[in-house]
Motif scaffolding. Structure first.
Motif, mmCIF file in Angstrom:
data_model
loop_
_atom_site.group_PDB
_atom_site.id
_atom_site.type_symbol
_atom_site.label_atom_id
_atom_site.label_comp_id
_atom_site.label_asym_id
_atom_site.label_seq_id
_atom_site.Cartn_x
_atom_site.Cartn_y
_atom_site.Cartn_z
ATOM 1 N N VAL A 341 0.881 -1.023 0.034
ATOM 2 C CA VAL A 341 0.084 0.094 0.035
ATOM 3 C C VAL A 341 1.036 1.258 0.009
ATOM 4 C CG1 VAL A 341 -1.467 1.231 1.397
ATOM 5 C CG2 VAL A 341 -2.134 -1.142 1.325
ATOM 6 N N HIS A 402 -6.065 -2.095 5.640
ATOM 7 C CA HIS A 402 -5.058 -2.696 5.161
ATOM 8 C C HIS A 402 -4.055 -3.453 6.360
ATOM 9 C CE1 HIS A 402 -6.184 -0.933 1.426
ATOM 10 N NE2 HIS A 402 -6.110 0.067 1.731
ATOM 11 N N ASN A 1173 -7.407 4.629 -5.706
ATOM 12 C CA ASN A 1173 -7.266 3.175 -6.005
ATOM 13 C C ASN A 1173 -7.170 3.155 -7.488
ATOM 14 O OD1 ASN A 1173 -7.516 0.520 -6.484
ATOM 15 N ND2 ASN A 1173 -8.831 0.297 -4.582
#
Length: 1385
Positions: A341, A402, A1173
């Motif tokens: 991430v 996450h 994203n």
């Protein structure tokens, strides 16, 4: 137990002797360093040798052997090589006789008296500080090192002094190796998996180990492994047990360096400032570890110039040209750490915004985008004043999912084992202050879970003790890393004067003290690049063998390059044009068609041109140079504008991409001189080592109104250099122009010490300003008659070149076109002004090439016919000139010139190279260059001792094969060490020969030396990512439309001095890790979105669960996102699954403020906290409409609780009972019936008012996912526009189709209750919900519920306010608060 000095160093005190003995207290044997060789002496040999040596020092450990070139001695040796004969000096070190008089142990040194160009130093740790103990290993910080010379005493070189200063700077750590399995270079999870290869990237003194490895010394027994970074260890008492709280930051040795010297990425995907930070707790045999990484933005960029308080940022390659390195970086991260991430903390203004925009574009285009979320968080705006509540309310909701998914590593006898499956990769500009703040916040949030996994989170005092420890350690970690990279402590923001001084200190040290960077390069690479063959070896070999293979092997590989390289025909077009200040470009005189007529169609008008049609044989490279791109006034000379450069780049790319796609590889500008390099798409992954340099020659080298820009690159396995220059003007200034040329050639320099003539091909273009030495009228007469030969006879450039004053060995094609200077602008008439300048060929293109031994034909640069192709498989042609002419454009007082060359470049055949490498390594002999000799006895297996006469005879015999450095006798065996491994290999042919009537048996001392070398090289190859033809990026696809690309390459960086240390790092201030509201100020608690439904704190009660109230944070409205450019392109990537469809690329405007990003507002100033994203829609993901969001929340809440309680991660009954208690006492459960009445019909009607404005706002979202055309899809894909449009007529019915609900499914109503729970809860809810379509039973909802609940609450707050006052709420207000942004669903 404190670490003691376990090593002793002895030196032989004899004139001319250079013998050093290294002894370890824990070992019986010892190491002998003699004449460049290394020998392992047995205990018996050691006792005899020590009597002749004197101890000189004690040491804590040895780092290895530093080998560097001695340039002074090398020059003296070359000068005296003719005078000094190669005579051998034999020195007997020790001899021990047996009862019969034979030599049991004997050591002799035979040293060739000749100028040795190599200096060797034994690097020892003589001072260190213990920072703590981890398991059974002491961890120490190096404070003092000593360099023991392994040759006759020499002057302390400046490079050695700089390296000693670097090692003594307090940034290097080691762990004791005596009987310990702990490895400081490995994190706990890698150590548990015994993945020792993973620590190579943090192994800083690896090059110092090479010399001993080549002599078959087990380095783990003798040498230390050193990491660079920060190690902090604290002892904490957890109830009755003693725990070790550790924070370890490991700096990568790949692309290592200080800030301002090393930025961005290299071609292998290694980034600068890469640090792995491990928060690890040891408790008895249990361990809990959490890893985060940081690294520079993985693009090619730099910070040039000497400026204090404000710096310039420059992208050194075009956006598409960054794709291969960016792809390799992602592959390496996935291989080493799993899922990723990206947390991008760059600002949304200035140069940082330029860099961030390019970062997002590459992330969007990558094939790994669906699996790699990117969170964009402008730290400067969001955390102004160091307010930790902003990290809680804005950043944590985006990270929580996450963090829960990745977890952390735990291991122990009574501990449930868990592995960390992914990491957060955080970056800002320099990866220092902002990055450390965010990483410390994340780590402190995870700390409680780590303590709970070890079972020590029972008491609040224990938790607080660990919190205080880690606050202190994270603060020290930030200061220490800042000192490593910049030389000053981290900025604190408490005093602007102090922070300003630190900013000045960073700039001064970065620009004027480059010795630190040179010392880093020396430690990591030695002086490899000072070797004559180094540059060629770097081109031909991969990096895995450069620092591992012996110099002899690399040199042999360079000599035999013809065996494993193929020739590749390449067409290169060189264009040059003086555009007279660039004024004409803002008019309509110059367009894409006119540029195409110059660069693509000019040869069609030339009858002598043998250039085929560009549509069938397009050029592989375009190098286009301009002069006077901007007006040469004082303002532009001081700070030239880059606006024209950007506009030219865009137009040129469109012009040359008429039939075949080209991308901008790199460009450089020096005031008015500008050079562009464009290449075909399929060549981009094969281009490396691109560098740009500039030289000023105006006003004595002070100004850039005259000068040159150069771009060098490695194209496959050949090196090219392109130079665009503008020399001094004037009819009689020939001498000045010659000086300009010489100054340019001398000053142009590139990384690794390269100059212009280090390249295979050098192309020179530009306005040389050399004139014709003829009267004006006579020149016009010859032009009218097209008498070019007569004019060339009076050309100043040809005269100077013939006299070898300039352009020596350069080639220029035959000039068969009229002079290109000087015209009246807009006409084809030569100068009619008062100055009436004489026409001349000022605009020229020349070529220089390096001569190779494999040349088979002469250059055809005069336009002759092609030579017939031979049947030879490999033939290297130096080059052919296909076209040299001008174009008839009238926009300037110069005519543009174009030259097209066809040259052969080298391309390595990887499989053939591997085969040749195997042959060479086999023919090189054992790396330790040592052979064993014994005399065969009468019976099999019996050995006879060597007599003195026989041993002397064997030595004299062996000396004819090469220089012998060391001879040892050990119990009937003679060990001979040669100067070179090939000499030892030749001696093996004497096996079985007779010497004085005795049979001699000769064997290599190391039998498996080939396997050891190949294993070492294969280990290095693990850090090299494979290459993809398209770099797994749609930017390198032929179908990609580059109209949306950004051509900005430079921006200014404003350095803020009001940065404050966040509150979570202020020690002594209690901040609950799990966000209990009672420990925050009342005003802060209202802004913190902190409801953790599955909070595992055992003492949490009902009153500690805070309900989100974010109306204040969203009170400032954001402007609607601007209308993006329409993009018509295909973004399909080979081998990439079609779904999910990628949204339109983030453009310049949309990236600044995008409706699909998470945009919130604070009271002070607008900022962005964006979750990008790139794919927007992932498999197994569904978007819910705002009205269909919360009706089933109570059911999902119960399902989430049940799923969590039954999860295998909940390993104790106590935790399960705690969760059940929290859920049962939650006000969300007790207000279930109130939630069903919170959304009335009036609310739904208000949400559907003014549908046209809603639809228009939704249509302007630049990154909104396109609606799929196919009816059947493996997952639900919701078109947000359809939700907003359909809700106008019948919001209850139409939302069914938009949300994918059918039959008895009902939309979920809006509610005013904020919830925050994990995606696992929603998945459990969705899987348990019946569906009318059996094929969709396994679909999972992947919804960012914390953010979703927040925006729903914003909507309800406005609805309620409007209802109480009788006002109507507009859809503009709703869309500006991002209630329906796809990213937030």
């Amino acid at each position: 137990m404190a670490l003691s000095k376990g090593f002793r160093v002895f030196q032989k005190q004899e004139p001319g002797s250079c013998s050093v003995l290294l002894e370890s207290r824990s070992r019986q044997d010892c190491l002998l360093f003699e004449a460049g060789a290394v020998a392992i002496l047995s205990s018996e040999e050691k006792e005899i040798v020590k009597s002749q040596f004197l101890k000189i020092m004690d040491a804590y450990g040895c780092l290895g052997v530093l080998r560097i070139k001695n340039e002074i001695h090398r020059a003296d040796a070359l000068a005296s090589s003719c005078e000094s004969c190669c005579c051998a000096q034999s020195t007997e070190i020790c001899t021990a006789k047996g009862k019969n008089g034979e030599s049991i142990v004997s050591i002799r040194s035979l040293v060739k008296i000749q100028g040795d160009s190599r200096l060797c130093f034994l690097v020892l740790v003589t001072g260190c500080i213990s920072v703590g103990r981890i398991r059974d290993a002491d961890v120490c910080k190096i404070t003092t090192t000593d360099f023991v010379p392994l040759q006759e005493e020499t002057a302390d070189e400046e490079r050695v002094t700089a390296l000693r200063k670097l090692l003594n700077s307090g940034m290097f750590y080691f762990s004791s190796t005596s009987g310990s399995t702990f490895d400081l270079s490995l994190c706990a999870q890698k150590l548990y998996a015994k993945d020792h290869e993973a620590g190579i990237r943090f192994f800083w003194n690896r090059t110092l180990h090479v010399h001993l490895k080549q002599h078959q010394v087990n380095c783990s027994d003798w040498l230390l492994k050193v990491i660079c970074g920060v190690v902090e260890i604290r002892t904490a008492y957890a109830t009755e047990k003693k725990a070790k709280a550790c924070l370890i930051s490991r700096l990568s040795c790949e692309r290592a360096g200080t800030s301002f010297f090393v930025r961005g990425t290299d071609d292998d995907g290694h980034v600068s400032s890469f640090v792995e930070t491990e928060q690890v707790i040891y408790l008895d045999d249990a361990v809990s570890s959490f890893i985060q990484i940081r690294g520079s933005v993985p693009l090619f960029w730099e910070q040039p110039g000497i400026q204090v308080g404000s710096h310039q940022l420059r992208l050194t390659r075009g956006i598409e040209a960054n794709a291969p390195a960016f792809d390799r970086h992602l592959i390496l991260l996935r291989q080493q750490y799993g899922s990723q991430v990206f947390v991008n903390l760059l600002r949304i203004k200035g140069g940082e915004e330029l860099l961030s925009r390019a970062f997002k574009k590459l992330m969007w285009a990558s094939a790994y985008a669906p699996d790699t979320p990117m969170i964009n968080f402008d730290y400067y705006h969001c955390v102004k004043g160091g307010r930790v509540e902003k990290l809680h309310s804005l950043l944590k909701p985006q990270l929580q999912e996450h963090l829960d998914k990745f977890g952390f590593f735990t291991s122990g006898e009574h501990i449930y084992p868990c592995l960390q499956s992914g990491v957060l990769r955080t970056n800002c500009l320099d990866c220092l202050d902002r990055t450390n703040s965010v990483q410390s916040y994340v780590a402190l949030e995870v700390l409680y879970s780590q303590l709970e996994s070890l079972g020590v989170a029972v008491k609040k005092t224990v938790v607080e003790r660990f919190v205080e420890f880690y606050k202190t350690m994270w603060s020290l970690n930030g200061h220490s890393l800042s000192k490593i990279f910049t030389g000053s402590r981290a900025k604190e923001g408490k005093m602007k004067v102090k922070d300003g001084a630190r900013s000045v200190s960073r700039t001064v040290q970065a620009n004027f003290f480059g010795a630190k960077q040179e010392a880093i390069d020396l430690l990591l690479m030695g002086d490899f690049y000072s070797e004559d063959y180094a540059d060629k070896a770097r081109v031909l070999m991969d990096s895995s063998a450069l620092f591992t293979a012996p110099p002899g092997i690399l040199e042999a590989m360079c000599e035999r390059q013809i065996k494993y390289t193929n020739v590749k025909s390449t067409r290169i077009s060189i264009g040059t044009w003086n555009v007279n200040g660039g004024k004409q470009f803002r008019s309509n005189m110059l367009n894409t068609a006119e540029l195409s007529s110059w660069l693509l169609d000019a040869f069609k008008e030339n009858e002598t041109s043998k250039l085929p049609d560009n549509e069938n044989c397009p050029p592989d490279i375009f190098a286009i140079g301009f002069q006077e791109m901007v007006e040469l006034n004082a303002g532009n000379i001081v700070n030239a504008s880059t606006t024209n450069k950007k506009m030219w780049a865009e137009q040129l790319q469109k012009a040359i991409s008429r039939t075949h796609k080209y991308i901008l590889l790199s460009s450089g500008q020096l005031v008015g001189v500008c050079l562009y390099i464009f290449v075909r798409l399929h060549h981009v992954p094969h281009i490396r080592e691109v560098a740009v340099d500039r030289v000023k020659t105006g006003m004595g080298g002070k100004a850039g109104n005259k000068g040159a820009v150069a771009v060098r690159l490695q194209f496959y396995s050949s090196t090219l250099c392109f130079i665009c220059a503008h020399l001094t003007a004037g009819q009689s200034q020939v001498k000045e122009r010659n000086e300009d040329y010489r100054e340019i050639m001398q000053k142009l320099s590139f990384p690794m010490g390269r100059n212009v003539f280090c390249h295979d091909l050098v192309y020179w273009c530009g306005d040389s300003n050399f004139r014709l030495d003829l009267p004006h009228e006579e020149v016009l007469h010859h032009i009218k008659g097209q008498d070019w030969k007569t004019l060339q006879a009076h050309d100043q450039l040809q005269h100077q070149k013939t006299e070898n004053k300039i352009f020596k060995d350069f080639f220029e094609g035959t000039i068969n076109f009229a002079p290109t200077y000087k015209y009246d602008v807009g006409t084809d008439v030569y100068d009619t002004s008062d100055k009436c300048r004489t026409p001349a060929w000022t605009d020229r293109v020349l070529l220089w090439r390096k001569n190779w031994s494999c040349d088979t034909s002469e250059s055809d640069l005069r336009g002759c016919e092609y030579e017939a192709e031979t049947e030879e498989k490999k033939i290297w042609r130096p080059g052919d000139l296909l076209y040299y002419g001008r174009a008839e454009l009238k926009a300037s007082d110069h005519k543009p010139v174009l030259a097209v060359f066809e040259v052969n470049i080298w391309e390595v055949d990887i499989f053939a190279r591997e085969q040749v490498f195997q042959e060479i390594t086999s023919s090189q002999g054992p790396l330790d260059a040592t052979v064993m000799i014994c005399l065969k006895g009468p019976t099999s297996g019996e050995r006879e001792p060597f007599s003195d006469d026989l041993s002397n005879e064997v030595i004299n015999w062996f000396q004819s094969y090469g220089n012998i450095l060391l001879v040892r006798f050990d119990h009937g065996q003679m060990l001979v060490t040669f100067q070179d491994s090939r000499m030892a290999l030749k001696v093996l042919d004497l096996d079985g020969k007779m010497v004085n009537g005795r049979v001699v048996c000769v064997k290599p001392r190391t039998r498996n030396w080939l396997n050891n070398l190949h294993e070492e090289i294969n280990m290095n190859r693990n850090s090299i990512a494979p290459m993809s033809p398209t770099a797994n990026s749609c930017l390198l696809e032929e179908t990609f439309d580059f109209n949306s690309l950004d051509y900005d390459t430079e921006g200014d960086l404003d350095e803020d001095l009001d940065e404050v240390v966040p509150q979570h790092l202020l020690t002594g201030k209690t901040v609950n890790l799990k966000n209990s509201p009672e420990e925050f100020p009342e005003s802060s608690a209202q802004e913190v979105a902190e409801v953790q439904l599955l909070n595992r704190m055992p003492d949490l009660q009902k009153s500690e669960i805070t309900v989100l109230n974010d109306a204040k944070c969203s009170s400032v409205n954001q402007e609607p996102a601007p209308q993006p450019r329409t993009a018509n392109r295909s973004v399909s990537v080979p081998d990439r699954p079609q779904p999910p469809q990628r949204p339109p690329p983030p453009t310049i405007q949309s990236l600044k403020k995008s409706a699909s990003d998470t945009v919130l507002s604070s009271e002070e100033s607008p900022f962005q906290a964006m979750t990008l994203n790139p794919s927007q829609i992932l498999p197994g993901t569904a978007f819910l409409s705002s009205e269909a969001a919360n009706k089933k929340e109570p059911k999902s809440l119960k399902t989430a609780a049940a799923a969590y309680v039954n999860s295998p991660l909940v390993t104790s009954q106590r935790n399960s009972d705690t969760v059940k208690q929290i859920i049962s006492q939650s006000p969300l459960i007790k207000t279930q019936q109130q939630e069903e009445q919170c959304a009335t019909n009036r609310t739904s009607q208000q949400l559907c008012n003014n549908p046209e404005r809603v639809s228009e706002s939704a249509a302007t979202a630049p990154i909104a996912p396109p609606r799929r055309k196919k009816a059947a899809a493996p997952y639900l894909q919701i078109d947000n526009n359809s939700v907003l449009k359909s809700s106008h007529n019948d919001p209850r019915q139409n939302c069914f189709h938009a949300c994918g609900l059918h039959g008895s499914d009902h939309p979920i109503k809006l509610c005013n209750t904020s919830t925050s729970f994990s995606n696992n809860s929603i998945r459990s809810f969705q899987e348990s919900r019946p569906s009318s379509d059996p094929s969709k039973q396994q679909r999972n909802f992947n919804i960012n519920l914390p953010k979703f609940g927040q925006d729903v609450n914003n909507a309800e707050a406005k609805v309620s306010a409007a209802g109480s006052t009788g006002e109507r709420i507009s859809h503009k207000d709703m869309t500006q608060n991002n209630c329906f942004s796809p990213n937030e669903l």
